[in-house]
Design a protein around this motif. Sequence first.
Motif, PDB file in Angstrom:
ATOM      1  N   GLU A  98     -33.919 -17.764   1.443  1.00  0.00           N
ATOM      2  CA  GLU A  98     -34.619 -16.743   0.664  1.00  0.00           C
ATOM      3  C   GLU A  98     -33.695 -16.031  -0.328  1.00  0.00           C
ATOM      4  N   GLY A  99     -32.420 -16.445  -0.365  1.00  0.00           N
ATOM      5  CA  GLY A  99     -31.477 -15.862  -1.310  1.00  0.00           C
ATOM      6  C   GLY A  99     -30.711 -14.662  -0.777  1.00  0.00           C
ATOM      7  N   TYR A 100     -30.898 -14.320   0.496  1.00  0.00           N
ATOM      8  CA  TYR A 100     -30.171 -13.185   1.072  1.00  0.00           C
ATOM      9  C   TYR A 100     -28.765 -13.616   1.465  1.00  0.00           C
ATOM     10  N   GLU A 101     -27.800 -12.773   1.122  1.00  0.00           N
ATOM     11  CA  GLU A 101     -26.423 -13.033   1.534  1.00  0.00           C
ATOM     12  C   GLU A 101     -26.270 -12.560   2.974  1.00  0.00           C
ATOM     13  N   ARG A 102     -25.686 -13.430   3.777  1.00  0.00           N
ATOM     14  CA  ARG A 102     -25.480 -13.124   5.191  1.00  0.00           C
ATOM     15  C   ARG A 102     -24.011 -13.316   5.533  1.00  0.00           C
ATOM     16  N   VAL A 103     -23.518 -12.459   6.397  1.00  0.00           N
ATOM     17  CA  VAL A 103     -22.133 -12.559   6.838  1.00  0.00           C
ATOM     18  C   VAL A 103     -22.094 -12.747   8.346  1.00  0.00           C
ATOM     19  N   THR A 104     -21.061 -13.424   8.777  1.00  0.00           N
ATOM     20  CA  THR A 104     -20.850 -13.621  10.203  1.00  0.00           C
ATOM     21  C   THR A 104     -19.358 -13.684  10.473  1.00  0.00           C
ATOM     22  N   ILE A 105     -18.971 -13.272  11.642  1.00  0.00           N
ATOM     23  CA  ILE A 105     -17.594 -13.445  12.102  1.00  0.00           C
ATOM     24  C   ILE A 105     -17.577 -14.803  12.790  1.00  0.00           C
ATOM     25  N   MET A 126     -20.808   6.967   8.876  1.00  0.00           N
ATOM     26  CA  MET A 126     -20.110   7.845   7.941  1.00  0.00           C
ATOM     27  C   MET A 126     -18.916   7.149   7.283  1.00  0.00           C
ATOM     28  N   LEU A 127     -19.030   5.850   7.103  1.00  0.00           N
ATOM     29  CA  LEU A 127     -18.025   5.095   6.369  1.00  0.00           C
ATOM     30  C   LEU A 127     -18.550   4.951   4.947  1.00  0.00           C
ATOM     31  N   PRO A 128     -18.016   5.707   4.019  1.00  0.00           N
ATOM     32  CA  PRO A 128     -18.585   5.765   2.675  1.00  0.00           C
ATOM     33  C   PRO A 128     -18.242   4.539   1.822  1.00  0.00           C
ATOM     34  N   TYR A 129     -18.979   3.479   2.009  1.00  0.00           N
ATOM     35  CA  TYR A 129     -18.737   2.262   1.235  1.00  0.00           C
ATOM     36  C   TYR A 129     -19.937   1.950   0.370  1.00  0.00           C
ATOM     37  N   ASN A 130     -19.679   1.817  -0.917  1.00  0.00           N
ATOM     38  CA  ASN A 130     -20.730   1.377  -1.825  1.00  0.00           C
ATOM     39  C   ASN A 130     -20.677  -0.147  -1.919  1.00  0.00           C
ATOM     40  N   ASP A 131     -21.557  -0.724  -2.702  1.00  0.00           N
ATOM     41  CA  ASP A 131     -21.649  -2.175  -2.813  1.00  0.00           C
ATOM     42  C   ASP A 131     -20.326  -2.786  -3.290  1.00  0.00           C
ATOM     43  N   GLN A 132     -19.718  -2.177  -4.285  1.00  0.00           N
ATOM     44  CA  GLN A 132     -18.467  -2.700  -4.832  1.00  0.00           C
ATOM     45  C   GLN A 132     -17.350  -2.680  -3.783  1.00  0.00           C
ATOM     46  N   GLN A 133     -17.256  -1.612  -3.017  1.00  0.00           N
ATOM     47  CA  GLN A 133     -16.217  -1.512  -1.992  1.00  0.00           C
ATOM     48  C   GLN A 133     -16.444  -2.516  -0.862  1.00  0.00           C
ATOM     49  N   ILE A 134     -17.698  -2.678  -0.447  1.00  0.00           N
ATOM     50  CA  ILE A 134     -18.013  -3.656   0.609  1.00  0.00           C
ATOM     51  C   ILE A 134     -17.652  -5.057   0.127  1.00  0.00           C
ATOM     52  N   ARG A 135     -17.978  -5.365  -1.100  1.00  0.00           N
ATOM     53  CA  ARG A 135     -17.682  -6.699  -1.638  1.00  0.00           C
ATOM     54  C   ARG A 135     -16.173  -6.949  -1.731  1.00  0.00           C
ATOM     55  N   ALA A 136     -15.410  -5.928  -2.094  1.00  0.00           N
ATOM     56  CA  ALA A 136     -13.948  -6.071  -2.137  1.00  0.00           C
ATOM     57  C   ALA A 136     -13.405  -6.334  -0.732  1.00  0.00           C
ATOM     58  N   LEU A 137     -13.927  -5.606   0.252  1.00  0.00           N
ATOM     59  CA  LEU A 137     -13.521  -5.834   1.640  1.00  0.00           C
ATOM     60  C   LEU A 137     -13.935  -7.224   2.107  1.00  0.00           C
ATOM     61  N   MET A 138     -15.142  -7.641   1.732  1.00  0.00           N
ATOM     62  CA  MET A 138     -15.615  -8.978   2.114  1.00  0.00           C
ATOM     63  C   MET A 138     -14.659 -10.042   1.602  1.00  0.00           C
ATOM     64  N   ASN A 139     -14.222  -9.901   0.357  1.00  0.00           N
ATOM     65  CA  ASN A 139     -13.287 -10.878  -0.200  1.00  0.00           C
ATOM     66  C   ASN A 139     -11.985 -10.908   0.599  1.00  0.00           C
ATOM     67  N   GLU A 140     -11.510  -9.742   0.988  1.00  0.00           N
ATOM     68  CA  GLU A 140     -10.295  -9.666   1.804  1.00  0.00           C
ATOM     69  C   GLU A 140     -10.530 -10.333   3.162  1.00  0.00           C
ATOM     70  N   TYR A 141     -11.656 -10.031   3.795  1.00  0.00           N
ATOM     71  CA  TYR A 141     -11.972 -10.621   5.097  1.00  0.00           C
ATOM     72  C   TYR A 141     -12.142 -12.138   4.995  1.00  0.00           C
ATOM     73  N   ILE A 142     -12.765 -12.600   3.918  1.00  0.00           N
ATOM     74  CA  ILE A 142     -12.945 -14.046   3.718  1.00  0.00           C
ATOM     75  C   ILE A 142     -11.588 -14.713   3.517  1.00  0.00           C
ATOM     76  N   ASP A 143     -10.714 -14.094   2.722  1.00  0.00           N
ATOM     77  CA  ASP A 143      -9.377 -14.645   2.493  1.00  0.00           C
ATOM     78  C   ASP A 143      -8.600 -14.804   3.801  1.00  0.00           C
ATOM     79  N   HIS A 144      -8.811 -13.882   4.726  1.00  0.00           N
ATOM     80  CA  HIS A 144      -8.114 -13.920   6.019  1.00  0.00           C
ATOM     81  C   HIS A 144      -8.916 -14.661   7.094  1.00  0.00           C
TER      82      HIS A 144
END
Length: 122
Positions: A97-104, A69-87
Amino acid sequence: IKCWQEKENPTKTKKSVRVRSSCVAVDKVLAALAPRHAHVLQVLAKLQLKSSSSEVTISEWKDACKKKMLPYNDQQIRALMNEYIDHMLIRLTIDDEGYERVTIPHSRKQVKEILKFKRNTS
């Protein structure tokens, strides 16, 4: 988040201090994030711990956020991703295959610590 222990490297080299500093920063960044943003990172941590490859597709992450129930659309997730990447909380890669993958990009133990993180309410 405790990322370095003296018994692991009793010489306390500069490299060890740097590792410790970056890991302590993770804890500080989590505390500084809005509670919902920290929770989104914890959703990723949980997915990563369940994944055999330790990488998660962005769509898997978004779907898991929706289920929580965390209402995040693609744009919001991407904004958060940028913040997480910056930190330096996450790393983004693109597979063959062209899929974007994230990892901690921390050890399994440290990812568990992120999952256990609770905001200090005092």
